[in-house]
Design a protein around this motif. Structure first.
Motif, short mmCIF file in Angstrom:
data_model
loop_
_atom_site.label_atom_id
_atom_site.label_comp_id
_atom_site.label_asym_id
_atom_site.label_seq_id
_atom_site.Cartn_x
_atom_site.Cartn_y
_atom_site.Cartn_z
N THR A 39 -44.91 -29.14 94.03
CA THR A 39 -44.48 -27.74 94.00
C THR A 39 -43.30 -27.52 94.92
O THR A 39 -43.02 -28.28 95.83
CB THR A 39 -45.64 -26.82 94.45
OG1 THR A 39 -45.98 -27.17 95.79
CG2 THR A 39 -46.84 -27.00 93.53
N PHE A 40 -42.61 -26.39 94.68
CA PHE A 40 -41.46 -26.02 95.50
C PHE A 40 -41.84 -25.13 96.67
O PHE A 40 -41.05 -24.90 97.56
CB PHE A 40 -40.42 -25.29 94.64
CG PHE A 40 -39.79 -26.16 93.60
CD1 PHE A 40 -38.98 -27.21 93.96
CD2 PHE A 40 -40.05 -25.95 92.26
CE1 PHE A 40 -38.40 -28.02 93.02
CE2 PHE A 40 -39.48 -26.76 91.30
CZ PHE A 40 -38.66 -27.80 91.68
N ALA B 284 -33.17 -31.54 97.18
CA ALA B 284 -34.63 -31.61 97.10
C ALA B 284 -35.08 -31.66 95.64
O ALA B 284 -36.01 -32.41 95.29
CB ALA B 284 -35.26 -30.42 97.82
N HIS B 285 -34.42 -30.88 94.80
CA HIS B 285 -34.76 -30.89 93.37
C HIS B 285 -34.49 -32.27 92.77
O HIS B 285 -35.27 -32.74 91.92
CB HIS B 285 -33.96 -29.82 92.62
CG HIS B 285 -34.48 -28.45 92.80
ND1 HIS B 285 -35.22 -27.80 91.84
CD2 HIS B 285 -34.41 -27.59 93.85
CE1 HIS B 285 -35.55 -26.60 92.27
NE2 HIS B 285 -35.07 -26.45 93.49
N GLN B 286 -33.41 -32.90 93.20
CA GLN B 286 -33.09 -34.24 92.69
C GLN B 286 -34.11 -35.27 93.16
O GLN B 286 -34.49 -36.17 92.40
CB GLN B 286 -31.67 -34.65 93.11
CG GLN B 286 -30.58 -33.76 92.54
CD GLN B 286 -30.66 -33.65 91.03
OE1 GLN B 286 -30.73 -34.65 90.33
NE2 GLN B 286 -30.67 -32.42 90.54
N TRP C 227 -43.33 -35.99 99.01
CA TRP C 227 -42.79 -34.67 98.70
C TRP C 227 -43.27 -33.63 99.71
O TRP C 227 -42.50 -32.81 100.19
CB TRP C 227 -43.17 -34.26 97.29
CG TRP C 227 -42.69 -32.91 96.90
CD1 TRP C 227 -43.43 -31.78 96.72
CD2 TRP C 227 -41.33 -32.51 96.69
NE1 TRP C 227 -42.64 -30.73 96.39
CE2 TRP C 227 -41.33 -31.15 96.36
CE3 TRP C 227 -40.11 -33.18 96.74
CZ2 TRP C 227 -40.17 -30.44 96.08
CZ3 TRP C 227 -38.96 -32.47 96.45
CH2 TRP C 227 -38.99 -31.12 96.13
N GLU C 228 -44.54 -33.66 100.05
CA GLU C 228 -45.11 -32.68 100.98
C GLU C 228 -44.56 -32.88 102.40
O GLU C 228 -44.54 -31.94 103.20
CB GLU C 228 -46.64 -32.77 101.00
CG GLU C 228 -47.30 -32.38 99.70
CD GLU C 228 -47.14 -30.92 99.34
OE1 GLU C 228 -47.11 -30.07 100.26
OE2 GLU C 228 -47.03 -30.61 98.14
N LEU D 84 -38.83 -38.66 91.88
CA LEU D 84 -40.25 -39.02 92.02
C LEU D 84 -40.97 -38.92 90.67
O LEU D 84 -41.73 -39.81 90.29
CB LEU D 84 -40.93 -38.12 93.06
CG LEU D 84 -40.52 -38.31 94.52
CD1 LEU D 84 -41.09 -37.20 95.39
CD2 LEU D 84 -40.98 -39.68 95.01
N ILE D 85 -40.70 -37.83 89.97
CA ILE D 85 -41.35 -37.63 88.67
C ILE D 85 -40.89 -38.69 87.67
O ILE D 85 -41.71 -39.26 86.94
CB ILE D 85 -41.06 -36.20 88.15
CG1 ILE D 85 -41.78 -35.17 89.01
CG2 ILE D 85 -41.47 -36.07 86.68
CD1 ILE D 85 -41.39 -33.74 88.72
N SER D 86 -39.61 -38.99 87.66
CA SER D 86 -39.07 -39.98 86.73
C SER D 86 -39.64 -41.37 86.99
O SER D 86 -40.00 -42.10 86.04
CB SER D 86 -37.55 -40.04 86.81
OG SER D 86 -36.99 -38.84 86.40
N GLY D 87 -39.74 -41.75 88.25
CA GLY D 87 -40.29 -43.06 88.59
C GLY D 87 -41.74 -43.20 88.15
O GLY D 87 -42.14 -44.22 87.58
#
Length: 173
Positions: free
Chosen positions: A170-171, A67-69, A56-57, A74-77
């Motif tokens: 983070t965004f 990017a949000h998807q 992500w970084e 990543l979070i879902s996995g």
């Protein structure tokens, strides 16, 4: 040394009847899965989070829909990995008292068989059936209670890790 431990366990299992072996196997599998989850949290999960954060970084932009998807993926996995085997653990916890109830029924059937065969209410003759009715019930409940305790600890840890994971991705630049 081994005999000192083996004999009381053997007597307990004999007094509890055949259903007690099934309860023992169920609780053994339950705790294998609980220990697997603990091992995953201790040894694998941190590395997976570090890899996701690094991925992500390394992105140059983090504000677009794409990017949000990617962030959500990543979070879902990681969430799937966090919650793996938890439904099986919950199912085994629910089955433990039911297996204990099965032991109660089979033990009471033995008591009624003894009463039908002997035709009287001899306490010595019924003792075996009564122990086969009560010991599996106790074992199923104790197994379920220990499982509920472990499951609540795991659920609390998973909930904290989900929040922490979202905070790490983070965004902002």
């Amino acid at each position: 040394m081994f005999g000192e431990v083996y004999e009381p366990v053997y007597l307990f299992m004999e007094r509890g009847g055949d259903v007690l072996y099934a309860i023992f196997g169920l609780i053994f599998i339950l705790w294998l899965l609980v220990l697997e989850r603990a091992g995953f949290f201790l040894f694998s999960y941190r590395a997976q989070v570090a890899a996701a954060v690094k991925e992500w970084e390394s992105r140059s932009e983090r504000r677009s829909w794409a990017a949000h998807q990617i962030r959500q993926d990543l979070i879902s996995g990681l969430t799937l990995d966090l919650t793996a085997n938890m439904s099986t653990i919950k199912m085994l916890i629910g089955l433990a008292p039911l297996f204990g109830l099965l032991g109660t029924v089979t033990g009471m059937i033995e008591v009624f068989d003894v009463m039908a065969f002997l035709g009287n209410g001899s306490p010595k003759a019924m003792a075996s059936g009564i122990s086969k009715a009560t010991i599996p019930t106790m074992a199923g409940m104790v197994g379920a209670l220990t499982g509920v305790f472990a499951q609540s600890l795991l659920d609390r840890y998973i909930k904290r890790q989900k929040i922490h994971l979202e905070d790490q991705l983070t965004f902002d630049h």
